[in-house]
Scaffold this motif. Structure first.
Motif, short mmCIF file in Angstrom:
data_model
loop_
_atom_site.label_atom_id
_atom_site.label_comp_id
_atom_site.label_asym_id
_atom_site.label_seq_id
_atom_site.Cartn_x
_atom_site.Cartn_y
_atom_site.Cartn_z
N ASP A 156 65.17 51.09 43.27
CA ASP A 156 66.01 51.98 42.47
C ASP A 156 65.14 52.80 41.52
O ASP A 156 65.34 54.01 41.36
CB ASP A 156 67.04 51.18 41.68
CG ASP A 156 68.06 50.50 42.56
OD1 ASP A 156 68.48 51.12 43.56
OD2 ASP A 156 68.43 49.36 42.27
N ARG A 157 64.20 52.14 40.89
CA ARG A 157 63.31 52.84 39.97
C ARG A 157 62.43 53.84 40.70
O ARG A 157 62.16 54.95 40.20
CB ARG A 157 62.47 51.82 39.19
CG ARG A 157 63.29 51.08 38.15
CD ARG A 157 62.80 49.69 37.84
NE ARG A 157 61.42 49.65 37.36
CZ ARG A 157 60.81 48.52 37.01
NH1 ARG A 157 61.46 47.35 37.06
NH2 ARG A 157 59.56 48.54 36.60
N ARG A 158 61.99 53.49 41.90
CA ARG A 158 61.15 54.41 42.68
C ARG A 158 61.94 55.66 43.06
O ARG A 158 61.43 56.79 42.94
CB ARG A 158 60.65 53.70 43.95
CG ARG A 158 59.58 54.48 44.69
CD ARG A 158 59.41 54.00 46.11
NE ARG A 158 60.56 54.33 46.93
CZ ARG A 158 60.83 55.54 47.41
NH1 ARG A 158 60.03 56.56 47.14
NH2 ARG A 158 61.89 55.75 48.15
N ILE A 159 63.17 55.47 43.53
CA ILE A 159 64.00 56.62 43.91
C ILE A 159 64.27 57.50 42.69
O ILE A 159 64.19 58.74 42.76
CB ILE A 159 65.33 56.14 44.52
CG1 ILE A 159 65.08 55.36 45.82
CG2 ILE A 159 66.25 57.33 44.79
CD1 ILE A 159 66.30 54.66 46.36
N ALA A 160 64.59 56.86 41.55
CA ALA A 160 64.87 57.62 40.33
C ALA A 160 63.66 58.44 39.91
O ALA A 160 63.79 59.61 39.54
CB ALA A 160 65.31 56.67 39.21
N ARG A 161 62.47 57.82 39.98
CA ARG A 161 61.25 58.56 39.61
C ARG A 161 61.03 59.75 40.53
O ARG A 161 60.63 60.83 40.09
CB ARG A 161 60.04 57.63 39.65
CG ARG A 161 59.86 56.78 38.40
CD ARG A 161 58.45 56.20 38.34
NE ARG A 161 58.17 55.37 39.49
CZ ARG A 161 58.41 54.07 39.56
NH1 ARG A 161 58.94 53.44 38.52
NH2 ARG A 161 58.13 53.38 40.64
N ALA A 162 61.30 59.56 41.83
CA ALA A 162 61.12 60.66 42.78
C ALA A 162 62.07 61.81 42.46
O ALA A 162 61.68 62.99 42.56
CB ALA A 162 61.36 60.15 44.21
N LEU A 163 63.28 61.51 42.07
CA LEU A 163 64.23 62.55 41.71
C LEU A 163 63.84 63.24 40.41
O LEU A 163 63.87 64.47 40.30
CB LEU A 163 65.63 61.94 41.57
CG LEU A 163 66.32 61.48 42.87
CD1 LEU A 163 67.55 60.63 42.54
CD2 LEU A 163 66.72 62.67 43.73
N LEU A 164 63.45 62.43 39.42
CA LEU A 164 63.17 62.98 38.09
C LEU A 164 61.89 63.79 38.04
O LEU A 164 61.74 64.67 37.19
CB LEU A 164 63.10 61.83 37.07
CG LEU A 164 64.41 61.05 36.86
CD1 LEU A 164 64.15 59.80 36.04
CD2 LEU A 164 65.46 61.92 36.18
N SER A 165 60.95 63.49 38.93
CA SER A 165 59.67 64.20 38.93
C SER A 165 59.62 65.30 40.00
O SER A 165 58.56 65.87 40.26
CB SER A 165 58.52 63.22 39.17
OG SER A 165 58.65 62.57 40.44
N HIS A 166 60.75 65.61 40.60
CA HIS A 166 60.82 66.58 41.69
C HIS A 166 60.36 67.96 41.20
O HIS A 166 60.80 68.45 40.15
CB HIS A 166 62.25 66.66 42.22
CG HIS A 166 62.39 67.31 43.54
ND1 HIS A 166 62.25 68.66 43.72
CD2 HIS A 166 62.63 66.79 44.77
CE1 HIS A 166 62.42 68.96 45.00
NE2 HIS A 166 62.67 67.84 45.66
#
Length: 319
Positions: A156-166
């Motif tokens: 969940d944290r990995r997916i969130a980071r990928a979205l937030l750093s897009h």
């Protein structure tokens, strides 16, 4: 804006192949409202059933239980229809972020957390992203336990980071993005810096009084060994919390009390949190853990059973 986008989507699809596709976001937005009302109504009915049972009104409780089953069935039918329609639209328009967002909401409401994660992963692969939607999705992934009773995972944290750093994020400073990044800092950053960022966010108009931000402040203070300060910070907020916020506010206060060494008062406040929202998993788990730690395992039984009904797969429930 979302409604206008949906109506435009409908016109595009109709002009392409003549298919009569509903204005999906009009439907989705209305669906979100219906689902929220359904959940509130279901909780109300559940409490009525408990009250009627305790009062010995068996027949009245049976009738209320039938109403509850009907409400739950209607919500399930809506989510199934939404999932099917959203999939059709995404197949025609893979770049449609709003429909993907609606699909994630449907999966989360129905407890299909892995499907929600998969749609979020696919969103992270799109060339551009709407910060409003990304902020909401990232916050949900990083706060799954409080909102849906599902343990937050490293994925969940990995997916969130990928979205937030897009790189294609249209408004990187959007308040929702800032809140989601705050949760990341809560999990991985320095407590003092996390506290500073949380207090800064709470000063903005968009997140003044936001319980998620306040929870991060309390967690950060506890991590710094400042439990007494955490109690002083959250207690007055709890006293003036709105009805829908009472359970979470008391859960945060209870955590501060326990960290300050007052487990008995913490348990009392946790019980109030559970009574305010019987379906909220975190206070149930914390109360059961506290009772067991204090040698009252037999008393913890009903809370463990209630937690298992909310989410039998939760790691703490399984343990």
């Amino acid at each position: 804006e979302l409604i206008a986008e949906a109506e435009g989507q409908q016109k595009v699809l109709e002009s392409t192949d003549g298919t009569q596709v509903p204005a999906l976001i009009v439907r989705v937005r209305a669906g979100d409202v219906r689902s929220a009302l359904s959940q509130l109504w279901e909780r109300r009915l559940e409490r009525v059933i408990i009250g009627q049972t305790l009062a010995g009104q068996a027949e009245e409780a049976r009738v209320t239980a039938v109403s509850l089953a009907e409400a739950q069935s209607q919500t399930a039918v809506h989510d199934a229809t939404l999932t099917q329609t959203a999939a059709q639209v995404i197949e025609r328009d893979p770049q449609n972020q709003v429909v993907r967002y609606a699909l994630i909401q449907s999966h989360l409401r129905s407890g299909r957390f892995n499907q929600a994660r998969q749609v979020a992963r696919e969103m992270a692969d799109l060339p551009t992203l709407d910060a409003r939607l990304v902020g909401r999705i990232a916050n949900q992934l990083l706060d799954l336990e409080m909102r849906f009773g599902e343990a937050v995972t490293l994925e969940d944290r990995r997916i969130a980071r990928a979205l937030l750093s897009h790189d294609g994020l249209d408004r990187p400073d959007d308040p929702g993005i800032r809140l989601a990044k705050l949760f990341i800092w809560h999990y991985e950053g320095d407590p003092a810096e996390t506290e500073r960022r949380a207090r800064e966010l709470l000063q903005t108009h968009a997140y003044a009084g936001h319980l998620g931000g306040m929870r991060v402040v309390v967690w950060s203070l506890i991590a710094q060994g400042k439990a007494a300060e955490a109690v002083g910070f959250i207690r007055p907020i709890t006293e003036r919390a709105l009805p829908n916020d009472v359970s979470e506010a008391k859960y945060i206060l209870a955590a501060a009390y326990r960290a300050a060494g007052n487990s008995a008062l913490g348990d009392e406040v946790l019980r109030q949190s559970v009574e305010a929202d019987p379906e909220s998993l975190p206070p149930r788990l914390m109360l059961a853990e506290s009772l067991i730690e204090r040698g009252n395992a037999s008393i913890a039984g009903p809370d463990i059973e209630a937690a298992a009904r909310v989410n039998p797969r939760h790691p703490k429930v399984v343990a």
